[in-house]
Design a protein around this motif. Structure first.
Motif, mmCIF file in Angstrom:
data_model
loop_
_atom_site.group_PDB
_atom_site.id
_atom_site.type_symbol
_atom_site.label_atom_id
_atom_site.label_comp_id
_atom_site.label_asym_id
_atom_site.label_seq_id
_atom_site.Cartn_x
_atom_site.Cartn_y
_atom_site.Cartn_z
ATOM 1 N N ASP A 87 -80.746 -58.103 -12.735
ATOM 2 C CA ASP A 87 -82.166 -58.438 -12.911
ATOM 3 C C ASP A 87 -82.828 -57.160 -12.803
ATOM 4 O O ASP A 87 -83.023 -56.283 -12.051
ATOM 5 N N GLY A 88 -83.703 -57.030 -13.929
ATOM 6 C CA GLY A 88 -84.329 -55.689 -14.404
ATOM 7 C C GLY A 88 -83.883 -54.706 -14.889
ATOM 8 O O GLY A 88 -84.356 -53.708 -15.317
ATOM 9 N N TYR A 89 -82.435 -54.819 -15.434
ATOM 10 C CA TYR A 89 -81.848 -53.594 -16.005
ATOM 11 C C TYR A 89 -80.423 -53.978 -16.786
ATOM 12 O O TYR A 89 -79.559 -55.004 -15.958
ATOM 13 N N ARG A 90 -80.310 -53.829 -18.062
ATOM 14 C CA ARG A 90 -79.091 -53.810 -18.748
ATOM 15 C C ARG A 90 -78.597 -52.606 -19.261
ATOM 16 O O ARG A 90 -79.756 -51.954 -19.980
ATOM 17 N N ALA A 91 -77.503 -52.196 -19.609
ATOM 18 C CA ALA A 91 -77.197 -50.990 -20.009
ATOM 19 C C ALA A 91 -75.648 -51.141 -20.463
ATOM 20 O O ALA A 91 -74.841 -51.847 -20.032
ATOM 21 N N ALA A 107 -75.256 -51.282 -12.131
ATOM 22 C CA ALA A 107 -76.685 -51.427 -11.700
ATOM 23 C C ALA A 107 -76.814 -52.604 -11.079
ATOM 24 O O ALA A 107 -76.338 -53.484 -11.375
ATOM 25 N N GLU A 108 -77.612 -52.411 -10.079
ATOM 26 C CA GLU A 108 -77.759 -53.534 -9.099
ATOM 27 C C GLU A 108 -79.455 -53.298 -8.372
ATOM 28 O O GLU A 108 -79.930 -52.132 -8.687
ATOM 29 N N PRO A 109 -80.019 -54.333 -8.087
ATOM 30 C CA PRO A 109 -81.148 -54.329 -7.536
ATOM 31 C C PRO A 109 -81.232 -53.450 -6.203
ATOM 32 O O PRO A 109 -80.228 -53.765 -5.583
ATOM 33 N N HIS A 110 -82.028 -52.502 -6.060
ATOM 34 C CA HIS A 110 -82.002 -51.893 -4.959
ATOM 35 C C HIS A 110 -82.633 -52.524 -3.558
ATOM 36 O O HIS A 110 -83.725 -52.288 -3.324
ATOM 37 N N ALA A 111 -81.653 -53.199 -3.003
ATOM 38 C CA ALA A 111 -82.121 -54.132 -1.820
ATOM 39 C C ALA A 111 -80.843 -54.358 -1.233
ATOM 40 O O ALA A 111 -79.650 -54.123 -1.577
ATOM 41 N N PRO A 112 -81.011 -54.673 0.179
ATOM 42 C CA PRO A 112 -79.940 -54.837 1.238
ATOM 43 C C PRO A 112 -79.115 -55.907 0.401
ATOM 44 O O PRO A 112 -79.309 -56.844 -0.315
ATOM 45 N N LEU A 113 -77.828 -55.893 0.617
ATOM 46 C CA LEU A 113 -76.681 -56.730 0.284
ATOM 47 C C LEU A 113 -77.023 -58.262 1.124
ATOM 48 O O LEU A 113 -77.395 -58.128 2.115
ATOM 49 N N HIS A 137 -80.781 -48.042 0.430
ATOM 50 C CA HIS A 137 -79.952 -49.256 0.849
ATOM 51 C C HIS A 137 -78.548 -48.931 0.511
ATOM 52 O O HIS A 137 -77.895 -48.927 -0.526
ATOM 53 N N TRP A 138 -77.587 -48.086 1.816
ATOM 54 C CA TRP A 138 -76.507 -47.750 1.429
ATOM 55 C C TRP A 138 -75.400 -48.601 1.143
ATOM 56 O O TRP A 138 -74.428 -48.352 0.306
ATOM 57 N N ASP A 139 -75.656 -49.796 1.868
ATOM 58 C CA ASP A 139 -74.693 -50.765 1.633
ATOM 59 C C ASP A 139 -74.738 -51.341 0.036
ATOM 60 O O ASP A 139 -73.578 -51.492 -0.495
ATOM 61 N N ARG A 140 -75.932 -51.232 -0.541
ATOM 62 C CA ARG A 140 -75.844 -51.799 -1.991
ATOM 63 C C ARG A 140 -75.446 -50.688 -2.973
ATOM 64 O O ARG A 140 -74.773 -50.942 -3.776
ATOM 65 N N LEU A 141 -75.595 -49.286 -2.488
ATOM 66 C CA LEU A 141 -75.031 -48.318 -3.185
ATOM 67 C C LEU A 141 -73.785 -48.161 -3.115
ATOM 68 O O LEU A 141 -72.953 -48.065 -4.409
ATOM 69 N N VAL A 142 -72.914 -48.336 -1.901
ATOM 70 C CA VAL A 142 -71.498 -48.648 -1.824
ATOM 71 C C VAL A 142 -70.885 -49.674 -2.615
ATOM 72 O O VAL A 142 -69.888 -49.231 -3.768
ATOM 73 N N PHE A 143 -71.686 -50.918 -2.945
ATOM 74 C CA PHE A 143 -71.180 -51.904 -3.854
ATOM 75 C C PHE A 143 -71.053 -51.470 -5.103
ATOM 76 O O PHE A 143 -70.337 -51.751 -5.952
ATOM 77 N N ASP A 210 -87.137 -46.885 -9.099
ATOM 78 C CA ASP A 210 -87.932 -47.947 -9.692
ATOM 79 C C ASP A 210 -87.237 -49.135 -9.428
ATOM 80 O O ASP A 210 -87.099 -50.309 -10.131
ATOM 81 N N GLY A 211 -86.731 -49.192 -8.163
ATOM 82 C CA GLY A 211 -86.152 -50.490 -7.696
ATOM 83 C C GLY A 211 -84.732 -50.984 -8.127
ATOM 84 O O GLY A 211 -84.275 -51.858 -7.817
ATOM 85 N N ILE A 212 -84.113 -49.977 -8.910
ATOM 86 C CA ILE A 212 -82.747 -50.062 -9.091
ATOM 87 C C ILE A 212 -81.672 -49.050 -8.726
ATOM 88 O O ILE A 212 -82.153 -47.785 -8.693
ATOM 89 N N VAL A 213 -80.521 -49.458 -8.315
ATOM 90 C CA VAL A 213 -79.379 -48.368 -8.090
ATOM 91 C C VAL A 213 -78.559 -48.550 -9.168
ATOM 92 O O VAL A 213 -77.991 -49.546 -9.581
ATOM 93 N N ALA A 214 -78.165 -47.364 -9.796
ATOM 94 C CA ALA A 214 -77.234 -47.186 -10.634
ATOM 95 C C ALA A 214 -76.078 -46.055 -10.535
ATOM 96 O O ALA A 214 -76.554 -45.213 -9.901
#
Length: 232
Positions: A87-91, A107-113, A137-143, A210-214
């Motif tokens: 949601d919010g990013y395609r690449a 890419a993922e929404p930058h929010a907790p899993l 949100h380190w858990d989302r970054l790991v994912f 901007d709300g996205i982790v890549a």
């Protein structure tokens, strides 16, 4: 964001739009999503629109991007690449096989899993290495990073890698913008399953903005000649 994580010889295209007007699917692609729900069809279409935009700097004519086992994108001969959408990013990121052996982006929404997912994704050793930095949100970054690792691993081995078969260490570096949560750096992934096609350690890059982790991982064709070292 993805283009900031990869070297210049990788052609990247991305959008934050939910859809790109005028972009259509090839008939072969239409067959793959003929029975899909609207969101799945939209993600599929927009990601492939990004892929075709990334083909142009490589001198390629637009072609259909189908998929093989486990949804692995199938690229033209001599090309490697990776797709991501949330949601919010395609690449899309593409490169010539002479320059890149395999790559993965995510890419993922930058929010907790979601509750309970972190325990399946994050190893205790990884959690112990998280910093106390606010806003990440380190858990989302790991994912996300493990998704990039797996997308790099799978085309070379055609075997699945579980979340607990990669142990990640993150490093923060470079520019940060106080107050908006922007941050970035590198990571290393120590693989706990061995395969002669892949080095035991993969290097990656990450960014939160901007709300996205890549995240991105890149493996060079000459990694064995370099004694297992690679450029990320």
């Amino acid at each position: 964001m993805i283009e900031r994580l990869l070297p210049a010889y990788v052609s990247c295209a991305a959008t934050r739009e939910e859809s790109l007007p005028g972009e259509t699917l090839f008939p072969e692609e239409e067959e793959l999503v003929a029975r899909s729900v609207p969101k799945r069809r939209n993600d599929f279409t927009t990601a492939r629109a990004c892929a075709r935009r990334a083909m142009r700097p490589l001198g390629l004519e637009p072609v259909a991007v189908l998929h093989g086992r486990r949804g692995m994108p199938l690229w033209p001969d001599g090309i490697v690449g990776s797709l991501t959408h949330c949601d919010g990013y395609r690449a899309a990121a593409l490169a010539r096989a002479a320059d890149v052996l395999s790559l993965g982006i995510d890419a993922e929404p930058h929010a907790p899993l979601p509750e309970g997912v972190g325990e399946l994704v994050v190893r205790p050793s990884e959690r112990a290495r998280f910093t106390a930095a606010a806003g990440i949100h380190w858990d989302r970054l790991v994912f996300s990073a493990k998704e990039s690792v797996f997308k790099t691993w799978y085309p070379l081995t055609l075997t699945e890698l579980d979340f607990d078969e990669a142990d990640l260490t993150f490093h923060r570096e470079g520019e940060e913008r106080p107050g908006d949560g922007a941050a970035g750096g590198t990571f290393t992934a120590r693989l706990l399953r061995t395969d002669p096609a892949v080095p035991p350690v993969l290097d990656g890059t990450w960014r939160v903005e901007d709300g996205i982790v890549a995240t991105a991982v890149l493996l060079r064709p000459d990694w064995q000649e370099a004694g297992g070292a690679q450029e990320g």
